[in-house]
Design a protein around this motif. Sequence first.
Motif, PDB file in Angstrom:
ATOM      1  N   SER A   1       0.935  -1.345  -0.051  1.00  0.00           N
ATOM      2  CA  SER A   1       0.171   0.116   0.056  1.00  0.00           C
ATOM      3  C   SER A   1       0.864   1.449  -0.152  1.00  0.00           C
ATOM      4  CB  SER A   1      -0.482  -0.415   1.317  1.00  0.00           C
ATOM      5  OG  SER A   1      -2.258  -1.218   1.229  1.00  0.00           O
TER       6      SER A   1
ATOM      7  N   ASP B   1      -5.887  -1.378  -4.664  1.00  0.00           N
ATOM      8  CA  ASP B   1      -5.433  -2.008  -3.539  1.00  0.00           C
ATOM      9  C   ASP B   1      -5.919  -3.242  -2.824  1.00  0.00           C
ATOM     10  OD1 ASP B   1      -3.834  -2.425  -1.709  1.00  0.00           O
ATOM     11  OD2 ASP B   1      -3.650  -0.904  -0.707  1.00  0.00           O
ATOM     12  N   GLU B   2      -5.869  -4.215  -2.990  1.00  0.00           N
ATOM     13  CA  GLU B   2      -6.504  -5.525  -2.594  1.00  0.00           C
ATOM     14  C   GLU B   2      -8.213  -5.243  -2.984  1.00  0.00           C
ATOM     15  OE1 GLU B   2      -4.895  -7.346   0.998  1.00  0.00           O
ATOM     16  OE2 GLU B   2      -3.171  -6.974   1.119  1.00  0.00           O
TER      17      GLU B   2
ATOM     18  N   GLN C   1      -6.849   0.978  -1.034  1.00  0.00           N
ATOM     19  CA  GLN C   1      -7.120  -0.737   0.689  1.00  0.00           C
ATOM     20  C   GLN C   1      -9.042  -0.491   1.350  1.00  0.00           C
ATOM     21  OE1 GLN C   1      -3.704  -2.375   2.643  1.00  0.00           O
ATOM     22  NE2 GLN C   1      -5.653  -4.077   2.395  1.00  0.00           N
TER      23      GLN C   1
HETATM   24 MG    MG Z   1      -2.291  -2.718   2.292  1.00  0.00          MG
END
Ligand code: MG
Length: 253
Positions: free
Chosen positions: A50, A162-163, A86
Amino acid sequence: MSSQVLQVRAISKSFNQNKQQQIVALESVSLTVRSGEFVSLLGPSGCGKSTLLDLVAGLIGPDQGDILLGEHSILGKRGFVSYMPQNDLLFPWRTVLDNVMIPLQLQGIPTEKARQQAQEFLPLFGLANFSQSYPDMLSGGMRQRAALLRTYLCHKDVMLLDEPFGKLDALTKVQMQQWLLDIWQHFKHSVLFVTHDIDEAILLSDRIYLLSSRPGRIQAEISVDLPRPRRPRIATDGAFTKIKEKIYGFLEG
Ligand code: MG
Ligand code: ADP
């Protein structure tokens, strides 16, 4: 051969956790994303994934290194890439449509026109019947699609994700991955995708950068030469398993 749109060059970043302790989050990380390429950053929790995206988005500055978009440094500059962080929360007091149109408003498009333009994309993102719903009323997958549409409407060549599917259940995740692949083939964006899921990285990517645990360093770069379009069942193919074995090889050192 297509050109490199994004170049991260020898980026290092440390944080002061308290007055005494400094932790190194990233150590001399270099990577590239080519035009239209889907690249994943695969690494364990806390390895600086991140942080790297925050750096590319210009939200924070590095201790060392440079980040180029095309020919130009974007170090510490915001607004050059689309970024879905995220913990991307939709505003609970705004409807789906009013959430996803925010980037258009930020681009200076008048509210009604922004609403109209955003509306046109809702069907492609599976949200046609939910424009007036509030985020709390949506399933996890739908919320992520709304957040992805909002990111997409920033209209930049490079998307940082991000994810995005990290918190979804396994079956919803498979559906969302399929859907993302379809969207990506449709729009041909350059994507830098963060995940800690090995299968997800292989299924989606053209290339994978494997990050070591903290301090994050590039441990390996893996090309995923699997044919496209890809379907979830490709995960049962021998070629897929070979790539997975290779990654486990690096993880086991
Ligand atoms: Mg992360
Ligand atoms: P990942 O996304 O790979 O899980 P992060 O980039 O969030 O990892 O974090 C990498 C490391 O940097 C972690 O140890 C985290 O605690 C630390 N870190 C991240 N942001 C900050 C910050 N603003 N201040 C202090 N430490 C931070």
